[in-house]
Design an enzyme around this catalytic site. Sequence first.
Site, PDB file in Angstrom:
ATOM      1  N   ASP A   1      -4.789  -0.222   7.734  1.00 14.06           N
ATOM      2  CA  ASP A   1      -3.579   0.645   7.891  1.00 14.06           C
ATOM      3  C   ASP A   1      -3.226   1.252   8.987  1.00 14.06           C
ATOM      4  O   ASP A   1      -2.911   1.537  10.031  1.00 14.06           O
ATOM      5  CB  ASP A   1      -3.266   1.565   6.436  1.00 14.06           C
ATOM      6  CG  ASP A   1      -1.823   1.560   6.767  1.00 14.06           C
ATOM      7  OD1 ASP A   1      -1.007   1.143   6.975  1.00 14.06           O
ATOM      8  OD2 ASP A   1      -2.196   2.907   5.521  1.00 14.06           O
TER       9      ASP A   1
ATOM     10  N   HIS B   1      -5.794   4.236  -0.587  1.00 20.42           N
ATOM     11  CA  HIS B   1      -6.015   3.868   0.548  1.00 20.42           C
ATOM     12  C   HIS B   1      -5.792   4.974   1.226  1.00 20.42           C
ATOM     13  O   HIS B   1      -6.092   4.828   2.841  1.00 20.42           O
ATOM     14  CB  HIS B   1      -4.573   2.791   1.419  1.00 20.42           C
ATOM     15  CG  HIS B   1      -3.070   3.675   0.692  1.00 20.42           C
ATOM     16  ND1 HIS B   1      -2.851   3.757  -0.207  1.00 20.42           N
ATOM     17  CD2 HIS B   1      -2.741   4.011   2.219  1.00 20.42           C
ATOM     18  CE1 HIS B   1      -2.188   4.264   0.722  1.00 20.42           C
ATOM     19  NE2 HIS B   1      -1.284   4.277   1.621  1.00 20.42           N
ATOM     20  N   HIS B   2      -6.257   6.266   0.772  1.00 26.46           N
ATOM     21  CA  HIS B   2      -6.200   7.669   1.854  1.00 26.46           C
ATOM     22  C   HIS B   2      -7.376   7.995   1.516  1.00 26.46           C
ATOM     23  O   HIS B   2      -7.079   9.309   2.877  1.00 26.46           O
ATOM     24  CB  HIS B   2      -5.127   8.131   2.112  1.00 26.46           C
ATOM     25  CG  HIS B   2      -4.095   7.534   2.442  1.00 26.46           C
ATOM     26  ND1 HIS B   2      -3.609   7.757   4.160  1.00 26.46           N
ATOM     27  CD2 HIS B   2      -2.654   7.409   2.326  1.00 26.46           C
ATOM     28  CE1 HIS B   2      -1.916   7.516   4.709  1.00 26.46           C
ATOM     29  NE2 HIS B   2      -1.751   6.543   3.245  1.00 26.46           N
TER      30      HIS B   2
ATOM     31  N   HIS C   1       2.504  10.441  -2.530  1.00 25.00           N
ATOM     32  CA  HIS C   1       2.502   8.467  -2.124  1.00 25.00           C
ATOM     33  C   HIS C   1       1.792   7.594  -3.504  1.00 25.00           C
ATOM     34  O   HIS C   1       1.829   6.510  -3.293  1.00 25.00           O
ATOM     35  CB  HIS C   1       3.363   8.268  -1.404  1.00 25.00           C
ATOM     36  CG  HIS C   1       2.188   7.807  -0.079  1.00 25.00           C
ATOM     37  ND1 HIS C   1       1.660   8.787   1.124  1.00 25.00           N
ATOM     38  CD2 HIS C   1       1.755   6.391   0.242  1.00 25.00           C
ATOM     39  CE1 HIS C   1       1.257   8.044   1.618  1.00 25.00           C
ATOM     40  NE2 HIS C   1       0.823   6.762   1.761  1.00 25.00           N
TER      41      HIS C   1
ATOM     42  N   LYS D   1       6.375   5.840  -1.411  1.00 18.56           N
ATOM     43  CA  LYS D   1       6.777   6.223  -0.864  1.00 18.56           C
ATOM     44  C   LYS D   1       8.398   6.806  -1.173  1.00 18.56           C
ATOM     45  O   LYS D   1       8.793   7.016  -0.636  1.00 18.56           O
ATOM     46  CB  LYS D   1       6.496   5.917   1.183  1.00 18.56           C
ATOM     47  CG  LYS D   1       5.149   6.773   1.480  1.00 18.56           C
ATOM     48  CD  LYS D   1       4.910   6.378   3.080  1.00 18.56           C
ATOM     49  CE  LYS D   1       3.626   6.494   3.803  1.00 18.56           C
ATOM     50  NZ  LYS D   1       3.433   6.819   4.985  1.00 18.56           N
TER      51      LYS D   1
ATOM     52  N   HIS E   1       0.587  -1.170   0.545  1.00 15.91           N
ATOM     53  CA  HIS E   1       0.256  -0.019  -0.244  1.00 15.91           C
ATOM     54  C   HIS E   1       0.885   1.958   0.010  1.00 15.91           C
ATOM     55  O   HIS E   1       0.668   1.820  -0.343  1.00 15.91           O
ATOM     56  CB  HIS E   1      -1.075  -0.289   0.916  1.00 15.91           C
ATOM     57  CG  HIS E   1      -0.258   0.075   2.470  1.00 15.91           C
ATOM     58  ND1 HIS E   1       0.444  -1.376   2.760  1.00 15.91           N
ATOM     59  CD2 HIS E   1      -0.235   0.986   3.243  1.00 15.91           C
ATOM     60  CE1 HIS E   1       0.690  -0.728   4.291  1.00 15.91           C
ATOM     61  NE2 HIS E   1       0.294   0.867   4.213  1.00 15.91           N
ATOM     62  N   ASP E   2       2.109   1.243   0.746  1.00 10.61           N
ATOM     63  CA  ASP E   2       2.724   2.217   0.652  1.00 10.61           C
ATOM     64  C   ASP E   2       3.619   2.256  -0.196  1.00 10.61           C
ATOM     65  O   ASP E   2       4.940   3.200   0.256  1.00 10.61           O
ATOM     66  CB  ASP E   2       2.792   3.134   2.421  1.00 10.61           C
ATOM     67  CG  ASP E   2       2.265   3.747   3.058  1.00 10.61           C
ATOM     68  OD1 ASP E   2       1.169   3.837   2.347  1.00 10.61           O
ATOM     69  OD2 ASP E   2       2.010   3.692   4.297  1.00 10.61           O
TER      70      ASP E   2
HETATM   71 FE   FE2 Z   1      -0.283   5.292   2.659  1.00 15.58          FE
HETATM   72 FE   FE2 Z   2       1.005   1.906   6.264  1.00 16.33          FE
END
Ligand code: FE2
Ligand code: FE2
Length: 361
Positions: free
Chosen positions: A298, A269-270, A243, A218, A214-215
Amino acid sequence: MPETEHRVLIVDDEPVIRKLLARILERAGFSVVVAANGIEALDQLRHDASLRLVISDLRMPECGGLELIRRATGEFKRDFEFILLTGDGEKADAVSAMRMGVREFLDKPVERADLEEAIEAAQNRLSERDRERERIRKLELENVSQSKTLDDITRKLGGAEQEMVDRLSLISQYRDIETAEHCVRVGLYSQLLAEMSGLDQQTQRIIRLAGILHDIGKVGVPDEVLLKEGPLTDSEFAVMKRHTEIGYAMLSSSDNPILEQAAIIARHHHEKWEGTGYCTGLSGKEIPVVARIVSLADVYDALRSSRRYKPPFSHLEAVDIITRGDGRTVPEMFDPTLLGLFFEHHSRFESIFNSMPDQLV
Ligand SMILES: [Fe+2]
Ligand SMILES: [Fe+2]
């Protein structure tokens, strides 16, 4: 009689109460060990690794109930259930105890029925967590829970797709973005939510693997923002938010169903259910369900983990923040159906977290 037998440790400085409690429990078929204060109790726990159920008084000379819980949970990597005996005027201590994960309190003088009820509830929670751990071990983590590094995890799990995901996720480890365990745990909670939502097995597997990434975006965030100690300024936060788009760009346009879903998760996801999230500001069911699931997973794991800007919260604190809000996190962020499932089965999330603690620094 509860389905699993557990031994019980009774801790009280008053011999009369120790005897009384021991007699009630022995008559109900339990095996009982006693201690007169926290220090003696710690000794008992050291000598008998099967002791996980503890009934303790709060106020005792030398080492009281709260100190006992703090030291026991610090010293032993063991899954405990504590039942605290409380008297009048000890509300503040009870609140501290709840923060430390204690869920059963008994008023003094103790009634037999209350004691038996509390013991049974505590035992059931222990058994449920045992079953959950077993399930995870069988399902996903054969050999993995012993692994010290992501490399071990990759080798032991095998499978081309698993390896692909883990190799990709390894990139983030080099940039100090998240721990490997955080990523794997997010995948596991996501799989659990997918299963509880009635999504098919193939989707459950895909979300477990895709959730790990998911991240990944970044890696495209510059160090001065990514590794900054303390809060971000508005413009730094705007950079950090990117990201999601970077992750999407990295993972999209693939025929592989895992990468396809991973791209969607990375991008959304945010997002928040009420529409105030990023990067697209979608709301409600417009947000792909896989992203709604990973978002909740998360947030739970981030609350449980220590981060540069915050200490870790206990399981119950995290549940409280997610379901009631703390100003920063609010329940309206989440899909209400998923939130309901999370609340109903929150101890299963705790089991996943406990089954895979952070190992990497
Ligand atoms: Fe994230
Ligand atoms: Fe995370």
